[in-house]
Design a protein around this motif. Structure first.
Motif, PDB file in Angstrom:
ATOM      1  N   SER A  74       0.819  -1.213   0.000  1.00 37.10           N
ATOM      2  CA  SER A  74       0.000   0.000   0.000  1.00 37.10           C
ATOM      3  C   SER A  74       0.850   1.258   0.000  1.00 37.10           C
ATOM      4  O   SER A  74       0.386   2.328  -0.390  1.00 37.10           O
ATOM      5  N   GLY A  75       2.105   1.168   0.448  1.00 35.21           N
ATOM      6  CA  GLY A  75       2.967   2.338   0.502  1.00 35.21           C
ATOM      7  C   GLY A  75       2.931   2.996   1.860  1.00 35.21           C
ATOM      8  O   GLY A  75       2.095   2.690   2.705  1.00 35.21           O
ATOM      9  N   ALA A  76       3.836   3.913   2.079  1.00 33.67           N
ATOM     10  CA  ALA A  76       3.959   4.576   3.374  1.00 33.67           C
ATOM     11  C   ALA A  76       3.315   5.960   3.348  1.00 33.67           C
ATOM     12  O   ALA A  76       2.215   6.164   3.827  1.00 33.67           O
ATOM     13  N   ALA A  77       3.993   6.953   2.766  1.00 32.85           N
ATOM     14  CA  ALA A  77       3.509   8.325   2.834  1.00 32.85           C
ATOM     15  C   ALA A  77       2.246   8.547   1.999  1.00 32.85           C
ATOM     16  O   ALA A  77       1.416   9.371   2.341  1.00 32.85           O
ATOM     17  N   ALA A  78       2.086   7.828   0.914  1.00 31.52           N
ATOM     18  CA  ALA A  78       0.932   8.016   0.033  1.00 31.52           C
ATOM     19  C   ALA A  78       0.313   6.660  -0.279  1.00 31.52           C
ATOM     20  O   ALA A  78       0.655   6.032  -1.280  1.00 31.52           O
ATOM     21  N   PRO A  79      -0.601   6.176   0.556  1.00 29.03           N
ATOM     22  CA  PRO A  79      -1.217   4.860   0.328  1.00 29.03           C
ATOM     23  C   PRO A  79      -1.917   4.799  -1.028  1.00 29.03           C
ATOM     24  O   PRO A  79      -2.562   5.755  -1.453  1.00 29.03           O
ATOM     25  N   SER A  80      -1.811   3.653  -1.684  1.00 26.59           N
ATOM     26  CA  SER A  80      -2.345   3.492  -3.028  1.00 26.59           C
ATOM     27  C   SER A  80      -3.521   2.533  -3.019  1.00 26.59           C
ATOM     28  O   SER A  80      -3.374   1.352  -2.708  1.00 26.59           O
ATOM     29  N   GLY A  81      -4.699   3.037  -3.365  1.00 27.23           N
ATOM     30  CA  GLY A  81      -5.855   2.166  -3.504  1.00 27.23           C
ATOM     31  C   GLY A  81      -5.690   1.191  -4.652  1.00 27.23           C
ATOM     32  O   GLY A  81      -6.147   0.051  -4.577  1.00 27.23           O
ATOM     33  N   LEU A  82      -5.026   1.619  -5.725  1.00 26.09           N
ATOM     34  CA  LEU A  82      -4.814   0.743  -6.871  1.00 26.09           C
ATOM     35  C   LEU A  82      -3.979  -0.470  -6.485  1.00 26.09           C
ATOM     36  O   LEU A  82      -4.312  -1.608  -6.840  1.00 26.09           O
ATOM     37  N   LYS A  83      -2.896  -0.249  -5.738  1.00 25.81           N
ATOM     38  CA  LYS A  83      -2.048  -1.376  -5.344  1.00 25.81           C
ATOM     39  C   LYS A  83      -2.761  -2.295  -4.370  1.00 25.81           C
ATOM     40  O   LYS A  83      -2.609  -3.522  -4.424  1.00 25.81           O
ATOM     41  N   LEU A  84      -3.560  -1.731  -3.460  1.00 25.42           N
ATOM     42  CA  LEU A  84      -4.360  -2.575  -2.559  1.00 25.42           C
ATOM     43  C   LEU A  84      -5.381  -3.382  -3.351  1.00 25.42           C
ATOM     44  O   LEU A  84      -5.661  -4.532  -3.021  1.00 25.42           O
ATOM     45  N   GLY A  85      -5.936  -2.777  -4.395  1.00 29.76           N
ATOM     46  CA  GLY A  85      -6.859  -3.514  -5.248  1.00 29.76           C
ATOM     47  C   GLY A  85      -6.176  -4.654  -5.971  1.00 29.76           C
ATOM     48  O   GLY A  85      -6.718  -5.766  -6.061  1.00 29.76           O
ATOM     49  N   PHE A  86      -4.974  -4.413  -6.491  1.00 29.80           N
ATOM     50  CA  PHE A  86      -4.227  -5.482  -7.158  1.00 29.80           C
ATOM     51  C   PHE A  86      -3.850  -6.586  -6.166  1.00 29.80           C
ATOM     52  O   PHE A  86      -3.853  -7.768  -6.517  1.00 29.80           O
ATOM     53  N   GLN A  87      -3.521  -6.213  -4.925  1.00 30.75           N
ATOM     54  CA  GLN A  87      -3.177  -7.223  -3.934  1.00 30.75           C
ATOM     55  C   GLN A  87      -4.380  -8.110  -3.615  1.00 30.75           C
ATOM     56  O   GLN A  87      -4.261  -9.332  -3.488  1.00 30.75           O
ATOM     57  N   HIS A  88      -5.560  -7.504  -3.484  1.00 30.79           N
ATOM     58  CA  HIS A  88      -6.782  -8.274  -3.246  1.00 30.79           C
ATOM     59  C   HIS A  88      -7.092  -9.161  -4.447  1.00 30.79           C
ATOM     60  O   HIS A  88      -7.519 -10.310  -4.294  1.00 30.79           O
ATOM     61  N   SER A  89      -6.864  -8.635  -5.645  1.00 31.79           N
ATOM     62  CA  SER A  89      -7.075  -9.417  -6.862  1.00 31.79           C
ATOM     63  C   SER A  89      -6.104 -10.591  -6.941  1.00 31.79           C
ATOM     64  O   SER A  89      -6.466 -11.692  -7.375  1.00 31.79           O
ATOM     65  N   ALA A  90      -4.852 -10.370  -6.498  1.00 36.29           N
ATOM     66  CA  ALA A  90      -3.862 -11.449  -6.517  1.00 36.29           C
ATOM     67  C   ALA A  90      -4.269 -12.580  -5.586  1.00 36.29           C
ATOM     68  O   ALA A  90      -4.094 -13.767  -5.909  1.00 36.29           O
ATOM     69  N   ALA A  91      -4.825 -12.245  -4.410  1.00 35.00           N
ATOM     70  CA  ALA A  91      -5.298 -13.287  -3.498  1.00 35.00           C
ATOM     71  C   ALA A  91      -6.395 -14.110  -4.148  1.00 35.00           C
ATOM     72  O   ALA A  91      -6.425 -15.345  -4.038  1.00 35.00           O
ATOM     73  N   SER A  92      -7.312 -13.448  -4.860  1.00 42.34           N
ATOM     74  CA  SER A  92      -8.383 -14.164  -5.559  1.00 42.34           C
ATOM     75  C   SER A  92      -7.836 -14.987  -6.720  1.00 42.34           C
ATOM     76  O   SER A  92      -8.351 -16.068  -7.014  1.00 42.34           O
ATOM     77  N   THR A  93      -6.790 -14.482  -7.366  1.00 42.93           N
ATOM     78  CA  THR A  93      -6.189 -15.223  -8.484  1.00 42.93           C
ATOM     79  C   THR A  93      -5.623 -16.557  -8.018  1.00 42.93           C
ATOM     80  O   THR A  93      -5.843 -17.598  -8.640  1.00 42.93           O
ATOM     81  N   GLY A  94      -4.893 -16.538  -6.892  1.00 47.22           N
ATOM     82  CA  GLY A  94      -4.359 -17.788  -6.362  1.00 47.22           C
ATOM     83  C   GLY A  94      -5.455 -18.751  -5.963  1.00 47.22           C
ATOM     84  O   GLY A  94      -5.362 -19.963  -6.227  1.00 47.22           O
ATOM     85  N   GLN A  95      -6.529 -18.234  -5.358  1.00 41.97           N
ATOM     86  CA  GLN A  95      -7.632 -19.083  -4.938  1.00 41.97           C
ATOM     87  C   GLN A  95      -8.373 -19.677  -6.127  1.00 41.97           C
ATOM     88  O   GLN A  95      -9.024 -20.715  -5.999  1.00 41.97           O
ATOM     89  N   ALA A  96      -8.296 -19.019  -7.291  1.00 42.67           N
ATOM     90  CA  ALA A  96      -8.974 -19.530  -8.484  1.00 42.67           C
ATOM     91  C   ALA A  96      -8.093 -20.492  -9.290  1.00 42.67           C
ATOM     92  O   ALA A  96      -8.567 -21.515  -9.795  1.00 42.67           O
ATOM     93  N   LEU A  97      -6.803 -20.174  -9.402  1.00 39.97           N
ATOM     94  CA  LEU A  97      -5.922 -20.966 -10.268  1.00 39.97           C
ATOM     95  C   LEU A  97      -5.561 -22.326  -9.668  1.00 39.97           C
ATOM     96  O   LEU A  97      -5.467 -23.323 -10.391  1.00 39.97           O
TER      97      LEU A  97
END
Length: 329
Positions: A261-284
């Motif tokens: 997510s980052g330190a000084a400027a948290p990124s919603g996009l990166k948190l979204g990709f991280q959540h998507s990556a968790a779903s990707t592993g659960q699907a593949l």
């Protein structure tokens, strides 16, 4: 899997608070009629529910970042929010069983009312506004593209390893044949291990002070669980392996979400990709088990275990030593 990065990208540009509240309300509305509609409508409702649910965890973590007073406070908030995610995994099926017993024609109506109540409560409280430099990250640089990709791969492996193990619980085993009740117990035991990991990390500062070592040890623990799972010869051995896998998967998800997510400027996009990556592993992982030849399912587990060990070597690229960071700056 598909919607989470989109919601994170939008949250970086507009008021995330309205999106988070709307996602909860929509999730409640599309959950309520399940059981009252036909199969085509059920697929449509589940698609909308998944799209709405994809916003809740990333935006909840983004909200925690904006509310945090510092990096240590952010870590505590991430830990407890993730703990409640796993608490929801444990209690959700139980609430659904109670709901179905009370209203069998609309089995998820009471669960939907609970979700709606949470959404209404969220509308009544003041959430922190979006802010770019809201966390004092000290000298920590923003995650590079390479570091972000490594953290995403770690997330995929963590989710995939646990999903592969869960699917294998349903398969006939040569040494242990599990009944339906025993499988349910194993899944609950895994959930307890995931919840216990968050409580454990909530009392320590390892997430901030030693993330690379924590990730490396946890990847090693996950690999050991995946290698040992197919050869477990007793319920006691299987229980220990399940708890270790749940613990390691939950820890890795916490580490990756916090640092991506980052330190000084948290990124919603990166948190979204991280959540998507968790779903990707659960699907593949379940898909891989379905594709391999009968009797070759352990190869999927061992393959994911091998990826876990390989990722340990790449962790220094995600967390560079302070001296290297200063010299490059």
């Amino acid at each position: 899997m598909l919607a989470a990065p989109l919601w994170g990208w939008i949250a970086d540009r507009v008021d995330y608070r309205a999106m988070l509240r709307a996602a909860l309300v929509i999730l409640a509305l599309v959950t309520a009629p399940i059981g009252l509609v036909g199969l085509p409508e059920l697929y449509a409702l589940r698609l909308v529910a998944g799209t709405a649910a994809a916003a809740i965890i990333p935006l909840g973590l983004l909200c925690a970042s904006f509310a945090a007073s510092g990096r240590a406070d952010q870590a505590r908030r991430f830990t407890w929010l993730t703990a409640f995610v796993f608490l929801g995994d444990l209690t959700g099926p139980l609430v659904a069983e109670v709901s179905a017993a009370i209203l069998p024609r609309a089995p998820l109506m009471i669960l939907a009312l609970g979700i709606g109540a949470v959404g209404a409560a969220l509308c009544a409280v003041r959430l922190p506004r979006w802010c770019a430099p809201c966390i004092d990250g000290g000298d920590l640089p923003a995650p590079t593209l390479g570091a972000t990709l490594i953290l995403l791969f770690v997330t995929i492996v963590a989710g995939g390893g646990l999903a592969a193990m869960h699917v294998n619980l349903l398969l006939t085993r040569s040494a242990i044949s599990l009944s339906r009740e025993e499988i349910a117990w194993m899944l609950s035991l895994c959930g307890l291990g995931m919840l216990a990991a968050q409580i454990f990390h909530g009392r320590l500062d390892w997430l901030v002070t030693m993330p690379r070592r924590l990730a490396g040890l946890t990847l090693g623990l996950l690999a050991a669980a995946l290698f040992l799972f197919p050869v477990a010869a007793s319920m006691a051995e299987l229980s220990g392996i399940i708890v270790a896998a749940g613990w390691s998967s939950a820890t890795l998800r916490l580490v990756t979400s916090f640092w991506i997510s980052g330190a000084a400027a948290p990124s919603g996009l990166k948190l979204g990709f991280q959540h998507s990556a968790a779903s990707t592993g659960q699907a593949l992982a379940p898909l891989a088990i379905a594709i391999v030849a009968p009797g070759a399912q352990p190869l999927v587990l061992w393959g994911i275990g091998g990826l876990s060990l390989a990722l340990i070597v790449s962790l220094p690229l995600a967390w560079r030593p302070p001296a290297i960071v200063k010299s490059s700056a």
